[in-house]
Write an enzyme that holds these catalytic residues in place. Structure first.
Site, PDB file in Angstrom:
ATOM      1  N   GLU A 189      -9.732   0.176  -2.627  1.00 40.06           N
ATOM      2  CA  GLU A 189     -10.698  -0.484  -1.735  1.00 40.06           C
ATOM      3  C   GLU A 189     -11.152   0.446  -0.599  1.00 40.06           C
ATOM      4  OE1 GLU A 189      -8.659  -3.804   0.115  1.00 40.06           O
ATOM      5  OE2 GLU A 189      -6.988  -2.526   0.714  1.00 40.06           O
ATOM      6  N   ASP A 206       0.807  -1.226   0.000  1.00 41.22           N
ATOM      7  CA  ASP A 206       0.000   0.000   0.000  1.00 41.22           C
ATOM      8  C   ASP A 206       0.841   1.278   0.000  1.00 41.22           C
ATOM      9  OD1 ASP A 206      -2.060  -1.762   0.170  1.00 41.22           O
ATOM     10  OD2 ASP A 206      -2.844  -1.068   2.092  1.00 41.22           O
TER      11      ASP A 206
HETATM   12  O1  F6P Z   1      -2.063  -3.883   3.969  1.00 43.83           O
HETATM   13  C1  F6P Z   1      -1.920  -4.440   2.726  1.00 43.83           C
HETATM   14  C2  F6P Z   1      -3.183  -4.997   2.200  1.00 43.83           C
HETATM   15  O2  F6P Z   1      -2.780  -5.414   0.957  1.00 43.83           O
HETATM   16  C3  F6P Z   1      -4.397  -4.064   2.148  1.00 43.83           C
HETATM   17  O3  F6P Z   1      -4.435  -3.224   1.086  1.00 43.83           O
HETATM   18  C4  F6P Z   1      -5.552  -5.039   2.166  1.00 43.83           C
HETATM   19  O4  F6P Z   1      -6.725  -4.445   2.629  1.00 43.83           O
HETATM   20  C5  F6P Z   1      -5.046  -6.066   3.080  1.00 43.83           C
HETATM   21  O5  F6P Z   1      -3.649  -6.117   2.914  1.00 43.83           O
HETATM   22  C6  F6P Z   1      -5.681  -7.415   2.901  1.00 43.83           C
HETATM   23  O6  F6P Z   1      -4.973  -8.330   3.661  1.00 43.83           O
HETATM   24  P1  F6P Z   1      -5.440  -9.803   4.041  1.00 43.83           P
HETATM   25  O7  F6P Z   1      -6.402 -10.260   3.018  1.00 43.83           O
HETATM   26  O8  F6P Z   1      -4.172 -10.568   4.065  1.00 43.83           O
HETATM   27  O9  F6P Z   1      -6.051  -9.696   5.399  1.00 43.83           O
END
Ligand code: F6P
Length: 365
Positions: A238, A143
């Site tokens: 998102e 991110d």
């Molecule tokens: O923090 C990085 C990230 O890629 C976010 O953009 C995303 O919301 C999150 O990880 C999702 O992570 P996971 O599906 O591993 O919980």
């Protein structure tokens, strides 16, 4: 006896993690007096019984610099300060096992801990540092939202993947005269969205930093379609939200994950655009974890290697309580407290936003 550095990877995985591990191990191997071990699945490897740790010598890290994921495994749940325990009635409670973990690290003869992780991991690092642990941080997240470093490794790879997705969506959107909405990651900052939107030539880009107005997006679409012909690509983070709304989160039954599970904004946008009178054919694509997997691009391998070498050098020098960082053109280190004080979000008066507006991209405002 050699000094021992313990390395671990925490939080969501990210292309380049293995290159950091390799950089640490190779730098340690240049000395006579340091060896490196790894903890499996972040701090869980230390806290689990039996302990799950692995020896990391040059052979163990040979050729891993271009592998995605992490050879040490990772987790987004729990941690030493909030270890999840299942009660007899099936409910979960959380216990602080940090003191026990620090005792275990002493028992294992650990002289330095290098924690490769994002914002959540570095908050844990600071708390452990306050308890006297010799700990160093390495910033990681696709991110790019960690402050005090120009870039985190993994971000540029995610941008490349998202840009390739935009390129592909353009061809199908143009063939079908459609609006296609691409949802990319970015909880608090729209770095992946805005970079890939500019690189891929999207007409609309929606980011958390700029709340959007659905009617403005609808007008852009109408303008782009002449007699039913035309196409529009919308890239949305998102974490984007409408002017009068909040961020969208999905249900999650994960125990101990402090982050809300985000997602669904592309689908909401599609429905809201229809409700706002947009009659173009529309489709949505959620890029999801494709952005986190696979081979890191060269930039991320290099940055990750630089971070690994620097982190090991901090351990050798006995500098703890700091996170390595990239301040172009130098690799430096900053106190954890500074690194976790705020998020690195896109400034609305930045050149990136200026450039997007300068090529006529709609940011939804
Ligand atoms: O923090 C990085 C990230 O890629 C976010 O953009 C995303 O919301 C999150 O990880 C999702 O992570 P996971 O599906 O591993 O919980």
């Amino acid at each position: 006896m050699k000094k021992r550095a313990l390395v671990l990877t925490g939080g969501g995985d990210c292309p380049g993690l293995n290159a950091v591990i390799r950089g640490i191990v190779k730098r340690a191997a240049q000395t006579e007096d340091w060896e490196v071990i790894g903890s499996i699945q972040s701090f869980d490897g230390i806290l689990n019984e039996p302990t799950e740790i692995v020896e990391l010598d040059e052979k163990a890290v040979s050729g891993i610099h271009f592998q995605g994921g992490t050879i040490l495994g990772t987790t987004t749940k729990g941690g030493p300060f909030a270890w999840p325990i299942k009660e007899n009635d099936g409910s979960w409670s959380f216990v602080d096992r940090s003191d026990e973990m620090i005792r275990k690290l002493k028992y294992l003869g650990i002289d330095a801990v290098i924690s490769i992780g994002g914002d959540g991991s570095q908050r844990i690092s600071q708390k452990l540092f306050e308890k006297g642990l010799n700990i160093i941080g390495v910033p990681k997240t696709i991110d790019n939202d960690l402050s005090s470093t120009d870039y985190t490794f993994g971000f540029q790879t995610a941008v490349q993947i998202a840009t390739e997705a935009v390129d592909k969506l353009v061809t199908t959107a143009a063939s079908h005269n459609r609006v296609i909405i691409l949802e990319v990651m970015g909880r608090d900052a729209g770095w992946i969205a805005l970079h890939s939107a500019i690189a891929g030539g999207a007409e609309v880009c929606l980011i958390p930093e700029v709340p959007y107005d659905i009617n403005i997006i609808s007008k852009v679409i109408k303008k782009r379609f002449k007699n039913g012909k035309g196409h529009v690509i919308i890239v949305v983070s998102e974490g984007a939200r409408p002017k009068d709304g909040t961020v969208l989160s999905a249900e999650s039954d994960e125990i101990g994950n402090e982050n809300l599970k985000l997602g669904g904004i592309a689908n909401k946008l599609l429905k809201d655009l229809k409700a706002a009178g947009c009659d173009a054919d529309m489709r949505e694509t959620v890029l999801g974890h494709l952005q986190r997997g696979g081979v890191p691009i060269a930039f991320d391998r290099i940055l990750a290697t630089e971070f690994g070498v620097k982190a090991m050098e901090l351990a050798i020098d006995g500098t703890f309580g700091e996170m390595v960082a990239y301040h172009h053109p130098r690799i430096v280190s900053v106190p954890f407290l500074e690194a976790i004080s705020k998020y690195n979000i896109i400034k609305t008066d930045s050149s990136l936003v200026h450039t997007a507006r300068g090529i006529g991209m709609c940011l939804g405002d």
